[in-house]
Write an enzyme that holds these catalytic residues in place. Sequence first.
Site, PDB file in Angstrom:
ATOM      1  CG  ASP A 145      -6.508  -2.061  -4.554  1.00  0.00           C
ATOM      2  OD1 ASP A 145      -7.072  -1.398  -3.645  1.00  0.00           O
ATOM      3  OD2 ASP A 145      -5.365  -2.326  -4.410  1.00  0.00           O
ATOM      4  CG  HIS A 155      -5.404  -1.945  -0.669  1.00  0.00           C
ATOM      5  ND1 HIS A 155      -4.761  -1.278  -1.746  1.00  0.00           N
ATOM      6  CD2 HIS A 155      -4.818  -1.428   0.457  1.00  0.00           C
ATOM      7  CE1 HIS A 155      -4.133  -0.547  -1.528  1.00  0.00           C
ATOM      8  NE2 HIS A 155      -4.031  -0.572   0.088  1.00  0.00           N
ATOM      9  CB  SER A 210      -1.208  -0.065   1.184  1.00  0.00           C
ATOM     10  OG  SER A 210      -1.947   0.896   0.915  1.00  0.00           O
TER      11      SER A 210
END
Length: 293
Positions: A209, A239, A87
Amino acid sequence: MNTPHFSTAQSGDHAVLLLHGLSSSPLELRFLARYLAEEGFTTHTPELSGYSAGTGHARMEQWISAAVAQFDALAAQHRHVSVCGLSMGATLAAAVAQQRPSARALLLLSITLSYDGWAIPWYRFLLDYVYYTPLRSRYRYREHEPYGLRNEALRSKIARAMQKNEISEVGPASIAMPALHEASRLAGAVRKELKNIGTDCLIIHAIDDETSSPHNARFVESNVGAAFLRTIWLDDSYHMITSDNEREAVARECVLFLRESAATSAANNNPTPVVSRALARRLRQLATVAGKA
């Protein structure tokens, strides 16, 4: 908050610096860290002051400096040091690779240059303006369903933790405005310098995502300066790909890429045999394809 960091001591010469997501903890990368350790890599998943949960707030330049210091400490002890992030941690990993071109490989998992996924609230763009108001010291962006998870059983578990306002294995219950602002600054800086990253690069991203759309991965793929580049798309995750349905596939691909990168480096200096059976199979497949061409 006292959240654990994960380090493993191995006799191998390849270390991997693992960087978790924004205002989160090393828990996000626990499965991957253990998998890499079992495959013979030294792993280090630190907390970074001003970036990790419970460590206060700092400017993104301090995040980078702290991560680079962790890289340098590993580089003093290991022949190869690679950087992996999840991330916003992937964005931070890219910033480390910009400053340390000696990095063996760069692994970008669900890289986030923009919060533009399908589950991001429509008013997200307004938060950049809120930062410049008195609300910036009080407002916190709260995480919500699906919490980065396609796996419904795990999602239910995480939802209970989020309701108690706890840190979980997929991140924090909320993120403060200053952290979001600095994350935006970090993403902007990394975007401008992608072409200067020549480190071997692996991108893994979920096509569904909900936090950072596939556009993020495609942008990196089109602009990074790496000569050895691989992009892998997942179709059964959201995600948090290090915790979701395909976490084992993510870990396997990371191991394979790290070994290929190290083997290529060794071959350039002193040709050596293939170092893993998985890599041997991949090279045989490539040779077969080349022979038919």
